[in-house]
Design an enzyme around this catalytic site. Structure first.
Site, PDB file in Angstrom:
ATOM      1  CE  LYS A 113      -4.101  -2.128   0.666  1.00 50.37           C
ATOM      2  NZ  LYS A 113      -3.692  -3.520   0.439  1.00 50.37           N
TER       3      LYS A 113
HETATM    4  C1  PLP Z   1      -4.183  -4.636  -0.312  1.00 49.60           C
HETATM    5  C2  PLP Z   1      -3.374  -5.861  -0.377  1.00 49.60           C
HETATM    6  C3  PLP Z   1      -3.561  -6.825  -1.386  1.00 49.60           C
HETATM    7  C4  PLP Z   1      -4.651  -6.718  -2.441  1.00 49.60           C
HETATM    8  O1  PLP Z   1      -4.410  -5.711  -3.386  1.00 49.60           O
HETATM    9  P1  PLP Z   1      -5.600  -5.158  -4.299  1.00 49.60           P
HETATM   10  O2  PLP Z   1      -5.052  -3.970  -4.989  1.00 49.60           O
HETATM   11  O3  PLP Z   1      -6.718  -4.804  -3.353  1.00 49.60           O
HETATM   12  O4  PLP Z   1      -5.999  -6.252  -5.234  1.00 49.60           O
HETATM   13  C5  PLP Z   1      -2.721  -7.928  -1.400  1.00 49.60           C
HETATM   14  N1  PLP Z   1      -1.763  -8.100  -0.452  1.00 49.60           N
HETATM   15  C6  PLP Z   1      -1.568  -7.206   0.540  1.00 49.60           C
HETATM   16  C7  PLP Z   1      -0.518  -7.475   1.561  1.00 49.60           C
HETATM   17  C8  PLP Z   1      -2.349  -6.046   0.613  1.00 49.60           C
HETATM   18  O5  PLP Z   1      -2.142  -5.168   1.621  1.00 49.60           O
END
Ligand code: PLP
Length: 495
Positions: A113
């Site tokens: 993120k």
């Molecule tokens: C948010 C997240 C995801 C999923 O990503 P998207 O963009 O929502 O498909 C996968 N792994 C982790 C560790 C995340 O924080």
């Protein structure tokens, strides 16, 4: 270049307006009216650039109302050495058999993120100025863990913004909680809600739609905004690393110019893999886009059958950031593959809201299946995948990354397509210590930060510095609220 809404293509906005608004008033998502193409030779030119320079190259194609100097300043601030513990920012780790892992967790909160939430605040703050907005944006977040911390770290001390995060009192891991309550910065607030994630999320939504609160806040010089993954300002920075990985493979001599590379992404809200799709549209030679789900496999079923059906049991898994039944960003893909048919997208989304499902037609399904492959990975397979990578390749991965590694292996076995491939690693294994310990055959013996040490001793892998320092940091936020009083917390915070 203008931005339009997936549900009404006659609405046109500048990039700054789209980023400031986040979600279109008709409930649709903003996207650029066309995806810009890379110029001939541009990839090869970018191969010798830094990650920050690549970010400027890519983002400037989408953000005509931002100068290159502005974007360069944001990239330096967002992805500099104070924020990322690897100079490559999103480095590739090469494994056996022409497989590489794209590590997206070298940022301040050790989860992917950060890649977007380090950039979004700069884009938002500048968008406020460009659109003549004098009020301060207050970002309200309800979090189940990763997003809240990444948003706090991204928005801390950013001009003309404040941020307030609500987390469920007993619904986040001890490390996640400690990450949030020790947050530094002069414009940040954190409060726990007595209840679960849904209670926190419902409370935040209620505040957003409360006219009286909006009026009061406007008089005090604030407006409410959101940092969730439907904002275009979160998708765009993610396109950069898909371009960047190709540049790195070229630069390292791992592939030939123009050679296709498959990509596998652990998917929840469809934001990360959507960025890979855009990179491919821009002309990066990506092959199959492989969508990996955990046992909440609504997307896998959709890509195989054309039926999106959220009426199913919700599983709580060891890869919680993928425990999602409504993948909001899919709406942008549907818009693109329907040739920009906003009425069609509206109809799918109305069916999803009313009946919890929709079915796409044969032609659309064919396009989807030409671009994507999908698979899911259960809990036991997640653990064995972590174990196998650690034993056989001396590489430690987290639970989300393991889902992608496993589904990539399924794809290779079932299709025989052994092209070079990259799977995305979305979190440091240290964010999910207890499951990772279990996977490598260790019994977790402590709680929270104690497990960091144990995993370090068992694996020999370095603990990310900021996680290691957590136990020594001052707790700044202890406030807790009943869910019905969340609005009062907001009003007190924005005095
Ligand atoms: C948010 C997240 C995801 C999923 O990503 P998207 O963009 O929502 O498909 C996968 N792994 C982790 C560790 C995340 O924080």
């Amino acid at each position: 270049m203008h931005y339009l809404s997936t549900r009404d293509r006659t609405l046109r906005y500048t990039a700054a307006e789209a980023i400031k608004q986040g979600l279109s008033r008709d409930g649709g998502l903003f996207l650029p009216e066309e995806i810009p193409a890379l110029r001939a030779g541009q990839l090869e030119k970018m191969a010798s650039m830094s990650y920050q320079e690549r970010a400027v190259e890519i983002m400037s194609l989408y953000l005509e109302d931002f100068s290159r100097e502005e974007l360069a300043a944001y990239a330096a601030a967002a992805y500099g050495p104070e924020k990322f513990d690897d100079p490559a920012v999103a480095p590739l780790h090469t494994l056996e058999g022409d497989v590489h892992c794209l590590e997206l967790w070298h940022g301040p909160t050790s989860a992917f993120k950060d890649m977007a939430l380090q950039m979004l605040p700069h884009l938002l703050s500048a968008s406020l100025k460009k659109t003549g907005e004098h009020k301060t944006a207050c970002i309200l977040v309800a979090t189940s863990g990763d997003t809240g911390k990444a948003a706090l770290e991204g928005f801390r001390d950013v001009d003309q913004t404040k941020i307030l995060v609500f987390y469920p009192k007993d619904g986040v891991s001890p490390v996640q909680k400690l990450q949030m309550v020790t947050q530094e910065g002069g414009n940040v607030g954190v409060c726990s809600v007595i209840g679960n994630f849904d209670d926190a999320q419902t409370g935040v939504k209620r505040i957003f739609s409360d006219e009286a609160i909006r009026d009061t806040l406007a008089q005090r010089g604030y407006f409410l905004s959101s940092a969730n993954s439907i904002n275009w300002g979160r998708v765009l920075p993610q396109i950069v690393y898909y371009v960047s990985l190709y540049c790195d493979l070229l630069h390292q001599g791992k592939i030939n110019q123009g050679e296709r590379v498959n990509v596998c992404v652990p998917t929840g809200n469809f934001g990360n893999i959507l960025a890979a799709y855009y990179a491919k549209c821009m002309g990066v030679p990506l092959g199959t886009l492989i969508c990996a789900s955990n046992c909440n496999d609504v997307l896998t079923e959709f890509l195989w059958t054309g039926v999106y059906n959220r009426n199913r049991v919700f599983h709580t898994t060891m890869s919680p950031s993928m425990d999602i039944l409504i993948s909001s960003n899919l709406e942008r893909l549907l818009f693109a593959l329907s040739g920009g048919d906003d009425a069609q997208v509206r109809s799918y989304m109305e069916q999803l809201a009313a009946e919890g499902k929709y079915r796409v037609g044969g032609e659309m399904l064919k396009k989807l299946q030409d671009l994507f492959w999908a698979g899911s990975c259960g809990e036991a397979e997640t653990l064995t995948t972590i174990h196998r990578y650690f034993e056989e390749q001396n590489y430690l991965i987290d639970t989300h990354t393991a889902v992608a590694a496993n589904v990539l292996a399924q794809y290779r076995t079932e299709t025989g397509d052994m092209r070079p491939a990259v799977f995305a690693s979305t979190a440091s294994p240290y964010k999910f210590c207890s499951h990772v310990l279990e996977a490598i055959g260790e019994e977790p013996w402590g709680e929270g930060v104690e497990l960091l040490e144990q995993l370090n001793e068992a694996s020999g892998v370095k603990i990310p510095e900021r996680l290691a320092a957590l136990g020594r940091k001052e707790v700044r936020f202890t406030q807790s609220t009943e869910k019905q009083n969340m609005d009062q917390v907001v009003l007190d915070y924005l005095k």
